[in-house]
Design a protein around this motif. Structure first.
Motif, mmCIF file in Angstrom:
data_model
loop_
_atom_site.group_PDB
_atom_site.id
_atom_site.type_symbol
_atom_site.label_atom_id
_atom_site.label_comp_id
_atom_site.label_asym_id
_atom_site.label_seq_id
_atom_site.Cartn_x
_atom_site.Cartn_y
_atom_site.Cartn_z
ATOM 1 N N SER A 2 -76.888 -37.398 -81.290
ATOM 2 C CA SER A 2 -76.948 -35.951 -81.480
ATOM 3 C C SER A 2 -78.232 -35.547 -82.191
ATOM 4 O O SER A 2 -78.762 -36.262 -83.037
ATOM 5 N N THR A 4 -79.589 -32.664 -84.603
ATOM 6 C CA THR A 4 -79.073 -31.621 -85.483
ATOM 7 C C THR A 4 -80.175 -31.081 -86.380
ATOM 8 O O THR A 4 -81.211 -31.711 -86.586
ATOM 9 N N GLN A 32 -77.022 -26.413 -86.401
ATOM 10 C CA GLN A 32 -76.944 -26.548 -84.953
ATOM 11 C C GLN A 32 -76.895 -28.025 -84.574
ATOM 12 O O GLN A 32 -77.515 -28.865 -85.216
ATOM 13 N N ARG A 33 -76.163 -28.286 -83.507
ATOM 14 C CA ARG A 33 -76.087 -29.630 -82.960
ATOM 15 C C ARG A 33 -76.334 -29.567 -81.448
ATOM 16 O O ARG A 33 -75.652 -28.843 -80.722
ATOM 17 N N GLU A 38 -73.129 -24.546 -84.613
ATOM 18 C CA GLU A 38 -71.810 -25.073 -84.977
ATOM 19 C C GLU A 38 -71.260 -24.465 -86.256
ATOM 20 O O GLU A 38 -70.053 -24.420 -86.456
ATOM 21 N N ASP A 39 -72.145 -24.037 -87.134
ATOM 22 C CA ASP A 39 -71.670 -23.556 -88.436
ATOM 23 C C ASP A 39 -72.673 -22.561 -89.002
ATOM 24 O O ASP A 39 -73.884 -22.709 -88.808
ATOM 25 N N HIS A 50 -73.538 -30.906 -94.327
ATOM 26 C CA HIS A 50 -74.385 -31.663 -93.398
ATOM 27 C C HIS A 50 -75.606 -32.192 -94.147
ATOM 28 O O HIS A 50 -76.749 -31.818 -93.864
ATOM 29 N N VAL A 399 -71.245 -18.963 -83.935
ATOM 30 C CA VAL A 399 -70.746 -20.271 -83.541
ATOM 31 C C VAL A 399 -70.462 -20.290 -82.035
ATOM 32 O O VAL A 399 -69.807 -19.388 -81.501
ATOM 33 N N GLY A 400 -70.991 -21.306 -81.363
ATOM 34 C CA GLY A 400 -70.817 -21.449 -79.925
ATOM 35 C C GLY A 400 -71.981 -20.950 -79.105
ATOM 36 O O GLY A 400 -72.076 -21.255 -77.914
#
Length: 497
Positions: A2, A4, A32-33, A38-39, A50, A399-400
């Motif tokens: 991943s 990130t 972000q990933r 993501e958060d 993270h 998010v998303g």
């Protein structure tokens, strides 16, 4: 493995609220990933959650969603290629003199300008369809290669036409009205449009399949305009759009002459006519829409059709001032496009936003009901996203959504002084220039930082482009230059009659 990162800032403008205002998350951060947000939250909390993710931005950065240029055509501008700003219909004739420009280098040239002003996504409408379908396919692949190399997100379409290539009337009749010595030269030009509408639709399917796994590439449709397309062609595009749920971007009602043409050809407005053929609704964007009527605007709003406002182009080509306040009052979704080039002959989206902010102010003491900085930001982000195949995945930072964003140096924007009562977003929209951009991220990857493109050598590209344009004129280029100049007075007479 991943990929990130954490993007932090003193103010994060992530999404507008129900009232249309963009509230800032102060001292916040985004995690972000693999290109997806993501958060979002306080920087301290995001970092604690993270701890191994690299951090970009600072406690003096302003973070915004990446901008979307909703209407774009070329790299080297018409001015650079020898065509002055004329009324659109004459300008199109003069543009016959434009030289061939390598599509890869040309695309990179404008991509550099767009990215450097915070644009992360562009709707690239490939204008002009001279040559065979194989030549158009080769150009499309070079355009997409350029965007992939520089790391920019793109939705590509071809501006397809099947009639009235010179004026808003029958080609054969116009050629017949010309002096005999010009007729053969004009017919030579028309003969170079070799590809059919069906071939372009097939090319759309081919490219869409070939790039289906490319996260930064989408394909869409662009029947050129009512006067350039027969009813049969417009129906074909409407059918493809509906069958495959693909957006359409159509130039429409850009000038008074286009408005008059629609009434003459159909007995009703241009938009009413294309809507009757299936080109209306949430999959359709009208480019320009300067000469929309009250009834057009009601129909556009009721159908959920989008509008792309190309303010600089409308000024430069004397097309008029689009009724943006009428668009706004009806709740019509508005995107922003820099078109061929902005008011300063470049692709600076910050400049375009500022122009839109000021171009639609009403005379008098009432300061309400005109575009605000927050609204203009929405046009340049969420408004543009809704007109692309990427849709709601772009234009905001939640998010998303895709991790497409731009960070600004607040100290540069506010230096040497800024009153504490000036809202941060207002100051940014009114004052920021490309030199204030710290970095641009697309799909979670930093593609531009501190004035340098991370994945491609800008200087090398520009040197190659300059060398490419120093080559001798081809015979076809010389013929096009002479023809563009020679046809101007006859085109002017056509529109005066």
């Amino acid at each position: 493995m991943s990929q990130t990162s954490i993007i932090r800032g003193s103010h994060l403008f992530t999404v507008p609220g129900p009232d249309g205002r963009w509230a800032a998350l102060e001292n916040g951060a985004i995690f972000q990933r693999d290109g997806i947000v993501e958060d979002i939250g306080a920087y301290s909390a995001i970092l604690a959650a993270h701890p191994d993710a690299p951090v970009v931005g600072s406690d003096r950065s302003i973070v915004l969603p990446g901008f979307i240029n909703g209407h774009h055509h070329v790299g080297l501008t018409p001015t650079q290629l020898g065509s002055p700003d004329l009324p659109l219909e004459l300008w199109l004739i003069h543009r016959l003199r434009a030289r061939y420009v390598d599509p890869y280098l040309d695309t990179l040239y404008s991509a550099f300008e767009m990215l450097a002003s915070g644009v992360t996504t562009v709707q690239h409408i490939r204008a002009g369809t001279i040559g065979s379908i194989q030549q158009s396919e080769a150009a499309a692949r070079e355009i997409l290669r350029a965007y992939q190399d520089v790391g920019m997100r793109v939705s590509l379409s071809f501006s397809v036409r099947d009639q009235n290539r010179l004026v808003y009337g029958d080609d054969a009749a116009f050629v017949a009205s010309l002096p005999e010595e010009l007729q053969s030269k004009t017919n030579w030009h028309l003969s170079r449009f070799e590809a059919s509408v069906d071939e372009y639709i097939e090319l759309f399917h081919t490219l869409r399949a070939d790039y289906s796994g490319a996260r930064l590439v989408e394909l869409q449709l662009a029947p050129a305009n009512l006067h350039w397309c027969s009813d049969g062609t417009l129906r074909k595009f409407a059918d493809v759009s509906e069958k495959y749920d693909v957006p359409i971007h159509i130039h429409l009602l850009e000038t008074k002459y286009q408005k008059d043409y629609g009434l003459k050809r159909t007995g009703r407005s241009a938009f009413e006519h294309v809507a009757s053929l299936g080109i209306a609704g949430s999959r359709v964007t009208i480019g320009h829409g300067v000469w929309t009527t009250e009834s057009d605007l009601d129909l556009i709003a009721d159908s959920g059709t989008h509008l792309c406002h190309n303010c600089s182009s409308n000024f430069r080509l004397r097309s008029g001032i689009a009724p943006v306040n009428e668009f706004r009052s009806r709740g019509i979704n508005i995107a922003l496009g820099v078109d061929e080039a902005g008011i300063n002959d470049n692709r600076d989206m910050l400049q375009e936003m500022r122009l839109v902010l000021n171009a639609h102010r009403k005379q008098g003491m009432d300061t309400s009901d005109v575009p605000t900085p927050a609204e203009v930001l929405t046009m340049a982000t969420i408004g543009g996203a809704r007109t692309t195949p990427f849709g709601e995945n772009l234009g905001s930072l939640k998010v998303g959504c895709c991790a497409d964003l731009v960070t600004f140096d607040w100290d540069r924007i506010s230096y040497p002084y800024l009153d504490d009562n000036t809202p941060v977003l207002d100051a940014l929209i009114r004052r920021a220039t490309p030199r204030d951009i710290q970095l641009v991220m697309v799909n979670g990857k930093v593609v531009y930082k501190d004035g340098v493109f991370t994945g491609i050598d800008q200087r090398d590209v520009l040197e190659k482009l300059s060398a490419h344009m120093q080559r001798p004129l081809t015979e076809a280029e010389q013929s096009g230059m002479m023809l563009g100049e020679a046809l101007l007075p006859y085109a002017r007479d056509f529109y005066r009659s």
